[in-house]
Design an enzyme around this catalytic site. Sequence first.
Site, mmCIF file in Angstrom:
data_model
loop_
_atom_site.group_PDB
_atom_site.id
_atom_site.type_symbol
_atom_site.label_atom_id
_atom_site.label_comp_id
_atom_site.label_asym_id
_atom_site.label_seq_id
_atom_site.Cartn_x
_atom_site.Cartn_y
_atom_site.Cartn_z
ATOM 1 N N ARG A 32 -1.261 1.036 9.274
ATOM 2 C CA ARG A 32 -2.217 0.568 8.279
ATOM 3 C C ARG A 32 -3.443 1.455 8.101
ATOM 4 O O ARG A 32 -3.783 1.822 6.986
ATOM 5 C CB ARG A 32 -2.680 -0.858 8.633
ATOM 6 C CG ARG A 32 -1.634 -1.905 8.402
ATOM 7 C CD ARG A 32 -2.029 -3.253 8.966
ATOM 8 N NE ARG A 32 -3.195 -3.811 8.318
ATOM 9 C CZ ARG A 32 -3.773 -4.953 8.682
ATOM 10 N NH1 ARG A 32 -3.285 -5.638 9.691
ATOM 11 N NH2 ARG A 32 -4.836 -5.392 8.051
ATOM 12 N N HIS A 78 5.926 -2.929 1.093
ATOM 13 C CA HIS A 78 4.657 -3.228 1.783
ATOM 14 C C HIS A 78 4.544 -4.718 2.079
ATOM 15 O O HIS A 78 4.275 -5.516 1.164
ATOM 16 C CB HIS A 78 3.485 -2.769 0.908
ATOM 17 C CG HIS A 78 2.197 -2.591 1.657
ATOM 18 N ND1 HIS A 78 2.027 -1.665 2.655
ATOM 19 C CD2 HIS A 78 0.997 -3.226 1.534
ATOM 20 C CE1 HIS A 78 0.789 -1.718 3.116
ATOM 21 N NE2 HIS A 78 0.148 -2.669 2.450
ATOM 22 N N TYR A 122 -4.580 -6.507 -16.363
ATOM 23 C CA TYR A 122 -5.229 -5.859 -17.508
ATOM 24 C C TYR A 122 -5.154 -4.332 -17.454
ATOM 25 O O TYR A 122 -5.172 -3.679 -18.484
ATOM 26 C CB TYR A 122 -6.697 -6.277 -17.589
ATOM 27 C CG TYR A 122 -6.904 -7.757 -17.795
ATOM 28 C CD1 TYR A 122 -6.408 -8.409 -18.923
ATOM 29 C CD2 TYR A 122 -7.597 -8.501 -16.857
ATOM 30 C CE1 TYR A 122 -6.592 -9.769 -19.108
ATOM 31 C CE2 TYR A 122 -7.790 -9.869 -17.029
ATOM 32 C CZ TYR A 122 -7.285 -10.498 -18.160
ATOM 33 O OH TYR A 122 -7.473 -11.831 -18.340
#
Length: 838
Positions: A32, A78, A122
């Site tokens: 990570r 993931h 968006y």
Amino acid sequence: MENNKNNNNIISLEKEIKKSYLDYAMSVIISRALPDVRDGLKPVHRRILYAMSILKNDYNKDYKKSARIVGDVIGKYHPHGDNSVYDAIVRMAQFFSLRYPLIDGQGNFGSIDGDPAAAMRYTEIRMSKISHELLQDIDKNTVNFNMNYDNTEEIPEVLPTRIPNLLINGSYGIAVGVATNIPPHNINEIIDGCIAIIKNKNISVKDLIKYIPGPDFPTGGIICNKNDIENIYRTGKGKISIKSKIDIEINKNTGDKFIIIKEIPYQINKIKLIEKIIDCIKQKKIIGINNIIDESSQEGIRIVIDIKKDFSEENILNNLYINTQLQNNLYINMIALCNKKPKLMSLKDILLEFIKHRENIIYRKNLFLFNKYNKKINIIEGFIITIYNINNIIDIIKESNSLEETKNKLKNIEFKILENFKININKYYNIISKNIINNNIYKFNDEQIKSILDLKLYKLTKLENELLINEYNLLINNIKECISILNNKNSLENSIYKELLEIKNLYKDKRLTKIIDDKLYTENKNILTKEFKVIITISYYGYIKYQPLSHYNIQKRGGKGKSSTKIKSEDFIKSLLISDINKDILLFSNIGKMYKMKIFQLPESSKYSKGKPIYNLININKNERITSIISIDSEKINNNNYFLMSTSMGFVKKTLVKELIKSRNSGIIVIKLYKNDELIDINITNGNNDIMLFSENGKSVRFKENNVRLTKRNSYGIKGICLNKNDRIVSLIISENNNNQILTITKNGFGKRTEKIEFPVKSRATQGVISTKITNKTGKIIKSIEVNNNDQILIITDTGTIVRLKVNEIRISKRNTLGVKLIKISKTETVVDIKRFN
């Protein structure tokens, strides 16, 4: 029996917690938080780019919704939340976060003001052009693949990057017990550094800095501590000091001055920076600013700070650097995963690992191409032999009863080699063909036979035959190049060298961050002005300012002096200090409080200005007056030095400097005072000196400092001298050198020098001896100071007139004498202070 079974299942809690914690820590570190030194990516970034590559989300194709990419990443690769993936995407698209953004975003991806990005539904994204360099040749068996979390998809262990991404984009991450912070760099310089290492593996970090002078931040700015960079690159740790890029603009018509902030330090939020400046103005940590306006636009940052008249823009800028993140320290910790373990690495280590990675990638790529070309050459070679022996092969096929019979016949029959083709086969015999029995006989292998039987008839045309021969020759040259790289380290390095030059030509750009060696930057990020001496004056009613000492020339004894300040009616100059501009100033008030400031925080004013009210700079009460000012530097603070104070009634007190130096803006009490007593003078001592007190009526006492016990901050002093009711102390001297003299000046400008040996050491709390003869002509004593022959002095009057003299122009006199005229003053004027300097 049952008890024994239960005992065998007992687990040590300590061992289990230790094992579980270490497993968790290593999972966070490897999976990570830390980047791989080879491609400079954390797993989430690697998975994002790989998912975009699989979706053909290329830089020259249409954008795709961010949510689509996020969905693919969390669904296939993931095993974490969508926010963690989208946050990573947003940062990869921000031009102010990455020096070379890896994602081309369309929509709102946040701002340097700290505005958040729009929701993933968006925004739209695609890979940037440079991202393709991280994924190039991934389909040529250049890297290993691992299975994903549910064993349904393959994920690359590392990307076969052609760019040194870890250094050009940097990395930041916090794991368990380890953190990394690698700054971004300019791609031209990093590639030049790689090439330098390829040419000379023994190159030193000192020589590498000639190619890579320092980080290059996407937000620009100025790196101040150039001399520290070599040590940072050698050790992998250190501190980079970054200041904003500033311009000073002056309106020629109005004289208005403006500080223009054009670039800010890396990772600093612009809005929070402006809010901090406004907060400092409100708290009076920074004075002299009229207004601050943010005129930033798409063209870049532009913050305009309007400066008040009579204030130095340089002083205000210094205060901004000290109190805000206009100058900021970036702490470097170059830790990355190397062989799946966290490792602190030098600049050279990182470059070597990248080159090593590229060597491995290019070797595996050429091995892959070698096998691919070898297979293709084998097939084309079979086709060419077939065309030359087509009639014979057709007869074999026609006469065979089955496919298997045809294959066996073709495998066992020897064919003639085309004469002009025989040259090529002979030429590359040792490289490719294993099917030649002698120079004229050829036998097919299984792969060739299968391809021949699948051959389409149009391949038998004359044109196709020529194309096959041309392709064969091209493949021979390609495979020869592969063999050269596989067998020769120099060829391999030369391939990396050419590749790096190609990358440099594609993506080269100008450096954004300037690097300077500013020796005036200190460890606590203070930016100091050029070292020079200044005169600080403060009036009875608290107007303070400073002027350069160089404004006042040396004069003859008894001169009129030069005006230094404008005095408000009914006000007069009370104190004078000479100091270096870069020191701290300590202001002591009559009620026993101390305030601390930087000297360059004071207003710089001309002789025609009265200065600024002290209560605008510090939180001083209106009924409180500054009676003593001294300057101090870090050396005196850090050593075991003491403050020694004296009051008007003759009390003295000794306290450690360390106890008082951390003063609040509202000040701190340094001494308790008896009724009608005032703090008059204060000085710094090392504890082994003599103390001398001087009264306005000409009395003095000298005693050993060890007669004054050490006391805490909030306590009374002890008796230093016994005074008459109408007398008061005006001076405290910490006597360090018996060869020096005592210089005394009176209210009417008379002064004299007296050898120190004329002041005998006596007990504390005695009446002392006469130091100077006092008459109506001389007036009472204003101040006594310690001097030597090489010193100069400044004398100032209550109207602000200053005279600068050499000490050796004042003759030495006995104690009980009047002295000589040092300054010519008017009938309404009086001397108020005197200071010495070297």
